[in-house]
Design a protein around this motif. Structure first.
Motif, PDB file in Angstrom:
ATOM      1  N   PRO A  46      44.790 -41.985  15.449  1.00 48.87           N
ATOM      2  CA  PRO A  46      44.088 -42.803  16.437  1.00 48.87           C
ATOM      3  C   PRO A  46      42.946 -43.590  15.793  1.00 48.87           C
ATOM      4  O   PRO A  46      42.092 -43.021  15.110  1.00 48.87           O
ATOM      5  N   GLY A  47      42.978 -44.908  15.960  1.00 49.87           N
ATOM      6  CA  GLY A  47      41.925 -45.752  15.419  1.00 49.87           C
ATOM      7  C   GLY A  47      42.072 -46.100  13.954  1.00 49.87           C
ATOM      8  O   GLY A  47      41.188 -46.747  13.373  1.00 49.87           O
ATOM      9  N   VAL A  48      43.181 -45.697  13.311  1.00 46.67           N
ATOM     10  CA  VAL A  48      43.380 -45.948  11.878  1.00 46.67           C
ATOM     11  C   VAL A  48      44.795 -46.475  11.652  1.00 46.67           C
ATOM     12  O   VAL A  48      45.777 -45.810  12.003  1.00 46.67           O
ATOM     13  N   THR A  49      44.911 -47.673  11.073  1.00 44.37           N
ATOM     14  CA  THR A  49      46.211 -48.239  10.753  1.00 44.37           C
ATOM     15  C   THR A  49      46.271 -48.621   9.278  1.00 44.37           C
ATOM     16  O   THR A  49      45.248 -48.831   8.631  1.00 44.37           O
ATOM     17  N   ILE A 406      35.629 -43.217  -0.188  1.00 43.09           N
ATOM     18  CA  ILE A 406      35.374 -43.335   1.252  1.00 43.09           C
ATOM     19  C   ILE A 406      36.528 -42.626   1.966  1.00 43.09           C
ATOM     20  O   ILE A 406      37.696 -43.005   1.819  1.00 43.09           O
ATOM     21  N   GLY A 407      36.200 -41.602   2.718  1.00 44.27           N
ATOM     22  CA  GLY A 407      37.201 -40.866   3.458  1.00 44.27           C
ATOM     23  C   GLY A 407      37.216 -41.266   4.915  1.00 44.27           C
ATOM     24  O   GLY A 407      36.154 -41.508   5.509  1.00 44.27           O
ATOM     25  N   VAL A 408      38.387 -41.337   5.505  1.00 49.70           N
ATOM     26  CA  VAL A 408      38.563 -41.680   6.919  1.00 49.70           C
ATOM     27  C   VAL A 408      38.991 -40.413   7.650  1.00 49.70           C
ATOM     28  O   VAL A 408      39.982 -39.769   7.263  1.00 49.70           O
ATOM     29  N   PHE A 409      38.269 -40.080   8.707  1.00 48.28           N
ATOM     30  CA  PHE A 409      38.539 -38.867   9.470  1.00 48.28           C
ATOM     31  C   PHE A 409      38.828 -39.230  10.921  1.00 48.28           C
ATOM     32  O   PHE A 409      38.153 -40.086  11.494  1.00 48.28           O
ATOM     33  N   SER A 410      39.819 -38.594  11.490  1.00 47.17           N
ATOM     34  CA  SER A 410      40.194 -38.900  12.857  1.00 47.17           C
ATOM     35  C   SER A 410      40.526 -37.615  13.585  1.00 47.17           C
ATOM     36  O   SER A 410      41.309 -36.797  13.111  1.00 47.17           O
ATOM     37  N   GLY A 411      39.888 -37.387  14.711  1.00 45.46           N
ATOM     38  CA  GLY A 411      40.099 -36.182  15.503  1.00 45.46           C
ATOM     39  C   GLY A 411      38.832 -35.804  16.227  1.00 45.46           C
ATOM     40  O   GLY A 411      37.749 -36.315  15.950  1.00 45.46           O
ATOM     41  N   SER A 412      38.972 -34.902  17.195  1.00 41.49           N
ATOM     42  CA  SER A 412      37.818 -34.502  18.005  1.00 41.49           C
ATOM     43  C   SER A 412      36.878 -33.635  17.192  1.00 41.49           C
ATOM     44  O   SER A 412      37.246 -33.051  16.180  1.00 41.49           O
TER      45      SER A 412
END
Length: 412
Positions: A46-49, A406-412
């Protein structure tokens, strides 16, 4: 840091699988907006493509891999990938998996070699400031001590890409503000967990540094990275606010919590020699934002190539290479992470001027160059996977260990 384990063929297989699934974008030339290649894209989270496309450049065709990150999505954040110590390195894929990131790219330039200083080991530490999870890890080395291509006019090693406590990305500068206080004197702090200290200064090393030797911090000068190591050095260890030991040369080994090792060179060494075991010493340090006044939860070094939608003057337009860059759009609410492909067919890469142009066409208002060449790496999780895969071909044939990313994190 970690060993190299991914090969050219493995990276190629990853892209082949994704293409077979029909998830990857087709080729597009830089003359047309790269968005034209965005009709097909991979939703990483979610929010990352993720998408890829060709860029027609002056010296050939480059192939771009791009992560688009929506910081306006409450489930999405970015933070520093690093191996747990400033003076250490690991592959981006391993750092991403260890920290639970769904995607990421490599970060700052770093102390990669020490051929000019026989017997001195490279520390692997990054050039610029670094902030992870809101904690300041290190400050910037002097401009003349940096590794990497020449800086554009007016750029410095204090330049950073960062995300503030407000959740918005921006470009800024982070300067060290620190002091050393004793019963007799107050000294300015010249460095924090840096592989190179300014001539005549005193630098602080904390547990965040790691176990690497601190000798490199006293080598070179503010204008000449290859200058000999200083012969006038001194080191003092401070624990719980008191001097507990001293040495004539910088040491190595892990630094305990609540302990600070002060390393001085030239005039700084002379000041440290005045301290005796048991003397009270207070060390303070922080990184100060030059323009925004914000507190950063993520920051790392590199140099700006685009500000306010305009390329910086004096960007190099002759030397082409594989590159990594980060762009900022939508008033800091969207981040674009770009890494070029290092496969032989695309290795001519882009000039820095072409990077700025490509980032602008992707919609960036500001853009920042990160380490490139063999360091350029972009990783992301494929659908249903619990670990990331390398989606570009590292130009060295395998992932290079780097100090941060740079790390991308997605989740609650």
């Amino acid at each position: 840091m970690a060993g190299r384990h991914r090969r050219y063929a493995a990276g190629r297989a990853v892209l082949a699988v994704l293409t077979a699934l029909g998830a990857l974008a087709g080729a597009a030339q830089a003359e047309a907006a790269p968005a034209a290649a965005s009709h097909k894209r991979v939703r990483v989270a979610p929010g990352v493509t993720y998408e890829e496309f060709d860029i027609k450049a002056a010296k050939g065709v480059a192939h771009a891999h791009v992560l688009k990150v929506d910081l306006g999505n409450p489930q999405v954040r970015v933070d520093l990938l690093y191996p747990g110590a400033v003076a250490s390195r690991a592959q981006v894929s391993r750092m991403a998996d260890a920290q639970g990131a769904v995607a990421g790219v490599n970060g700052d330039f770093f102390n990669i070699s020490e051929a000019q200083h026989p017997g001195v080991e490279a520390t692997g530490a990054s050039v610029g400031p670094a902030v992870a999870a809101g904690q300041a890890l290190k400050a910037a080395v002097p401009n003349g001590q940096r590794f990497g291509p020449a800086l554009p006019p007016d750029a410095t090693t204090e330049d950073v890409f960062g995300v503030g406590s407000d959740g918005r990305a921006r470009l800024d500068r982070l300067a060290l503000d620190g002091s050393i206080r004793t019963a007799d004197v107050e000294l300015p702090l010249g460095g924090l967990n840096q592989y190179a200290l300014p001539v005549g200064s005193v630098g602080a090393f904390t547990s965040a540094w790691g176990s690497a030797s601190r000798v490199r911090a006293t080598c070179g000068t503010d204008t000449d990275r290859a200058a000999p190591c200083s012969t006038d050095t001194h080191e003092v260890t401070v624990r719980d606010g008191k001097v507990v030991s001293a040495a004539g040369t910088p040491g190595s080994g892990a630094i305990d919590a609540w302990t600070t090792v002060l390393v001085g060179r030239e005039a700084g060494a002379q000041q440290l020699r005045k301290l005796a075991t048991g003397d009270a010493v207070e060390v303070e340090h922080r990184l100060v934002a030059a323009t925004s006044g914000t507190a950063y939860r993520l920051a790392l070094g590199g140099y700006p190539v685009l500000t306010g939608g305009k390329p910086l003057p004096g960007l190099d337009d002759t030397a082409s290479a594989v590159r990594t860059a980060v762009g900022i759009a939508e008033d800091g609410r969207r981040v674009l992470l770009l890494a070029l492909d290092g496969a032989a067919a695309y290795r001519s890469g882009l000039t820095i001027a072409e990077v700025a142009s490509a980032m602008r066409r992707l919609g960036s208002d500001d853009a920042f160059s990160l380490d490139g060449g063999g360091s350029s790496t972009l990783v992301a999780r494929k659908a249903g996977a619990s670990a990331v895969s390398v989606l570009n071909h590292p130009s060295g044939g395998a992932e290079r260990a780097v100090p941060n990313g740079i790390g991308v994190f997605s989740g609650s």
